[in-house]
Design a protein around this motif. Structure first.
Motif, PDB file in Angstrom:
ATOM      1  N   SER A  37       0.757  -1.304   0.202  1.00  0.00           N
ATOM      2  CA  SER A  37       0.116  -0.064  -0.081  1.00  0.00           C
ATOM      3  C   SER A  37       0.908   1.291  -0.126  1.00  0.00           C
ATOM      4  O   SER A  37       0.397   2.079  -0.680  1.00  0.00           O
ATOM      5  N   VAL A  38       2.005   1.302   0.663  1.00  0.00           N
ATOM      6  CA  VAL A  38       2.774   2.586   0.638  1.00  0.00           C
ATOM      7  C   VAL A  38       3.291   2.607  -0.625  1.00  0.00           C
ATOM      8  O   VAL A  38       3.275   3.848  -1.249  1.00  0.00           O
ATOM      9  N   GLY A  44       1.112   6.323  -7.182  1.00  0.00           N
ATOM     10  CA  GLY A  44      -0.129   6.980  -7.503  1.00  0.00           C
ATOM     11  C   GLY A  44       0.409   8.474  -7.374  1.00  0.00           C
ATOM     12  O   GLY A  44      -0.038   9.352  -8.406  1.00  0.00           O
ATOM     13  N   ALA A  45       1.057   8.892  -6.378  1.00  0.00           N
ATOM     14  CA  ALA A  45       1.394  10.283  -6.411  1.00  0.00           C
ATOM     15  C   ALA A  45       2.273  10.726  -7.579  1.00  0.00           C
ATOM     16  O   ALA A  45       2.242  11.816  -7.999  1.00  0.00           O
ATOM     17  N   VAL A 366      -1.299   0.192  -7.665  1.00  0.00           N
ATOM     18  CA  VAL A 366      -0.586  -1.244  -7.417  1.00  0.00           C
ATOM     19  C   VAL A 366       0.102  -1.586  -8.534  1.00  0.00           C
ATOM     20  O   VAL A 366      -0.436  -2.023  -9.401  1.00  0.00           O
ATOM     21  N   ALA A 367       1.375  -1.329  -8.511  1.00  0.00           N
ATOM     22  CA  ALA A 367       2.174  -1.867  -9.890  1.00  0.00           C
ATOM     23  C   ALA A 367       2.650  -3.172  -9.723  1.00  0.00           C
ATOM     24  O   ALA A 367       2.801  -3.841  -8.556  1.00  0.00           O
ATOM     25  N   ALA A 374       7.147  -8.070  -3.533  1.00  0.00           N
ATOM     26  CA  ALA A 374       6.535  -8.437  -2.505  1.00  0.00           C
ATOM     27  C   ALA A 374       6.419  -9.799  -2.397  1.00  0.00           C
ATOM     28  O   ALA A 374       6.809 -10.611  -1.328  1.00  0.00           O
ATOM     29  N   PHE A 375       6.005 -10.578  -3.494  1.00  0.00           N
ATOM     30  CA  PHE A 375       6.122 -12.076  -3.538  1.00  0.00           C
ATOM     31  C   PHE A 375       7.229 -12.565  -3.500  1.00  0.00           C
ATOM     32  O   PHE A 375       7.582 -13.552  -2.626  1.00  0.00           O
ATOM     33  N   GLY A 376       8.202 -12.120  -4.038  1.00  0.00           N
ATOM     34  CA  GLY A 376       9.792 -12.670  -4.344  1.00  0.00           C
ATOM     35  C   GLY A 376      10.271 -12.480  -2.921  1.00  0.00           C
ATOM     36  O   GLY A 376      11.020 -13.574  -2.230  1.00  0.00           O
ATOM     37  N   SER A 377      10.109 -11.361  -2.192  1.00  0.00           N
ATOM     38  CA  SER A 377      10.660 -11.209  -1.047  1.00  0.00           C
ATOM     39  C   SER A 377      10.278 -12.192  -0.002  1.00  0.00           C
ATOM     40  O   SER A 377      10.766 -12.445   1.205  1.00  0.00           O
TER      41      SER A 377
END
Lengths: 405, 253
Positions: A37-38, A44-45, A366-367, A374-377
């Motif tokens: 989300s961050v 987005g910004a 959400v790129a 995220a999945f990999g980490s």
């Protein structure tokens, strides 16, 4: 033992103690959701800033007038007015690859239509301005080169200003008074929305810069000149030539600071996005720490699990499991914990950023790469933090393990 | 014919700090295919160490151990694991079934580590076959906590048999069972033995040892008795006698 069997084994073991599994995953879920989300807010910004930069026009290079220092304080670029009409003519004639150029002279001024009045920014520009800023007209026409040369009293009106002065009735052909001089409205701009700073770009009136200098602002200099290159590839060359030309015209020796400033759109957008990027990295790394904490939680539970299942490990070893089989079993369990947690976290993160974009009124993106990362980490966390417990299990002595109470 | 077990001057010494513990001080033992051997001895006699070595869970300090002609002393950890997987079936005192795992899945477990891999359908077929052999063909779906102690031990025996081992190794297989169930388990062992299975069983109960054909007694790390069992019990007959006695007092229907 094949990998598929290891995965099945791991999933079954995790299902056996569902509550513990969920609680262990929670660390990873929260970590991944926070990161997703961050980063999506940051993206987005960035998107928003880029979209706003794009409203400046395509392949635009901005030449700002030099700054004035008063008592040691710089008043900012544009305050000195070192750019003049001959500079503009020279840019048009001498720099190759220029599609168009428009100066800008800004005056805040009282406008009136009958008893309606407003304080509005009046910008003196050339006929190229609308095409440089890719700003279409809603109705009417642009003013012409003749209007510029003759400093005619014509104006193009922005949507907000038009609504203030004319309401819903047609403005084209009407007359307004700017500083008591009557100007005829020849065109009405399409709505453009807010700029980066959040101010309304539609609260504006455009007049020929000659008229602005002569009748409204006084003086002979511009705060800036917008130059549009023919093609994106020509932007660096045009930027360089502009620098050379203006240094020569303003008699500035090499190595001395010029009395103007040249900024490409890219540079403006870099400055604008760097702030949001720093913030994203900062928040993202805080979220990353929670991922690591989640990983430690997994390691803790895996160590407990290995101890609890010592006898099971003993039996497996006795009936012929190799070291690697036991290693894989527990490693896959840890990986399954973190990866499933990661997937749930990605879903949660996407949902949170969706909600946040509603609350904050700014878009979130959400790129795909942040999902992949995220999945990999989370998989990596499973491997790293699952390794030690798995090794502990695999190295057990079968006799000791069978005897374990 | 190659003996299943051949121990030559087998010694095992453990070091606990400075003190050396001589668990087994030189054992010669040969078990031929088709034998049913009971190993007896008080705790500390070295019988557990002997069993661990026979079961390829441990290696001799000195001397040689040949399992079905393979010299175990030179093998690495994973090679020992493969050997256990292919040649030995274990039956433990505490059954050691995986909890919350169905009987058939417990029986399939050794095939999970079989190399080359056994196809899933074949695993299920063989598990069912093995369960049928111990009389639990209908209980494949039950988890251990839905089964009685005797049934759990039967599942464990089915698990031990599923990879068609050369040797069935049982460590106090009746230690957690009541006397009647114990006789039933011994019945299964005798039946398997009649079918050609070689069985080595550790027990400290003499009447359990009587179901074996041969008895080995250990004391202080040495074999002190190694003889054929005289007046070997038949589980079938014992069960029949027990049934008759129970009928007499109206305990059984």
């Amino acid at each position: 033992m094949i990998i598929l069997a290891s995965i099945r084994l791991a999933l079954r073991a995790l299902r056996r103690n569902l509550l513990r599994t969920l609680l262990t995953m929670l660390g990873i879920i929260i970590g991944v959701a926070a990161v997703i989300s961050v980063v999506s807010i940051g993206n987005g910004a960035k998107k928003q800033v880029e979209a706003q930069i794009a409203t400046l026009g395509q392949n635009v290079i901005l030449v700002l007038s030099g700054n004035v220092s008063r008592g040691g304080f710089s008043m900012g670029f544009g305050s000195a007015g070192t750019l003049t009409q001959p500079d503009l003519e020279a840019i048009r004639k001498e720099v190759e690859g220029v599609e168009g150029a428009s100066p800008e002279v800004r005056v805040f001024s009282q406008l009136a239509n009958g008893n309606q009045n407003a304080n509005v920014q009046v910008s003196g520009v050339s006929a190229d301005y609308l095409s440089i800023r890719a700003w279409p007209l809603k109705s009417g026409n642009n003013f012409t080169e003749q209007d510029v040369r003759g400093a005619t009293k014509v104006a193009i009106i922005g949507q907000t200003t038009k609504k203030t002065l004319f309401g819903d009735s047609d403005a084209v052909g009407q007359s307004i008074r700017i500083k008591n001089a009557p100007f005829t409205i020849v065109g009405e701009l399409a709505a453009k929305g807010m700029n980066m700073m959040g101010s309304d770009q539609d609260d504006i009136v455009l007049v020929p810069f000659t008229s602005a200098l002569k009748r409204l602002a006084g003086g002979t200099s511009f705060r800036s000149i917008s130059v549009q290159a023919v093609d994106a590839k020509l932007v660096p060359g045009v930027q360089h030539d502009l620098d050379d030309l203006l240094r020569q015209r303003h008699k500035i020796q090499d190595g001395r600071d010029p009395d103007f400033l040249i900024r490409t759109q890219q540079e403006i957008s870099n400055v604008a996005t760097s702030t949001s990027r720093v913030l994203t990295v900062l928040l993202g790394s805080v979220a990353g720490v929670s991922l690591v904490v989640g990983g430690i939680g997994i390691m803790n539970i895996m160590l407990v699990s290995v101890t609890e299942r010592t006898r099971e490990i003993g039996v497996r070893l006795a009936i012929g499991a190799r070291t690697r089989d036991i290693m894989m079993q527990f490693l896959f369990e840890a990986i399954a914990l973190s990866v499933i947690g990661g997937i749930i976290g990605i879903g949660l993160g996407a949902w949170i950023s969706g909600r946040l974009s509603g609350v904050m009124g700014s878009p979130t993106v959400v790129a795909a790469n942040s999902i992949l990362i995220a999945f990999g980490s989370s998989a990596l966390i499973g491997i790293v933090f699952g390794y030690f417990p798995a090794l502990k299990a695999a190295r057990l002595d079968p006799i000791e393990a069978l005897r374990f109470e | 014919m190659t003996p299943i077990i051949e121990l030559r001057d087998f010694k095992k010494t453990y070091k606990t700090g400075e003190i050396e513990v001589h668990a087994v001080r030189g054992v010669n033992l040969t078990v031929q295919a088709g034998e049913f051997v009971a190993v007896m001895g008080a705790s500390g006699s070295g019988k557990s160490t002997l069993m661990n070595t026979i079961g390829c869970l441990d290696r001799p300090t000195s001397g040689a151990y040949l399992l079905d002609g393979v010299n175990v002393g030179r093998l690495q950890r994973d090679q020992l694991a493969d050997l256990r997987n292919q040649k030995i079936g274990f039956v433990f005192q505490g059954f050691n079934l995986l909890s919350r795992t169905s009987a058939s899945e417990n029986v399939e477990l050794p095939m999970l580590y079989r190399r080359p891999a056994v196809p899933a359908a074949e695993q299920r077929r063989r598990a069912l076959e093995s369960l049928t052999k111990v009389g639990l063909g209908q209980r494949g779906d039950h988890t251990p906590n839905q089964l009685s102690g005797g049934q759990q031990q039967r599942v464990a025996i089915a698990r031990a048999l599923v990879n068609t081992p050369k040797l069935l190794l049982a460590d106090e297989p009746t230690g957690n069972l009541d006397s009647r169930t114990s006789i039933e388990i011994m019945g299964i062992f005798q039946e398997l033995n009649r079918g050609g299975m070689t069985i080595v069983m550790v027990t400290h109960e003499l009447d359990v040892a009587r179901y074996a054909k041969r008895m080995v007694v250990m004391r202080d790390g040495r074999i002190v008795t190694d003889q054929a069992v005289e007046g070997m019990s038949s589980a079938q007959e014992e069960l029949a006698r027990l049934d008759a006695e129970q009928k007499a007092v109206n305990l059984a229907p």
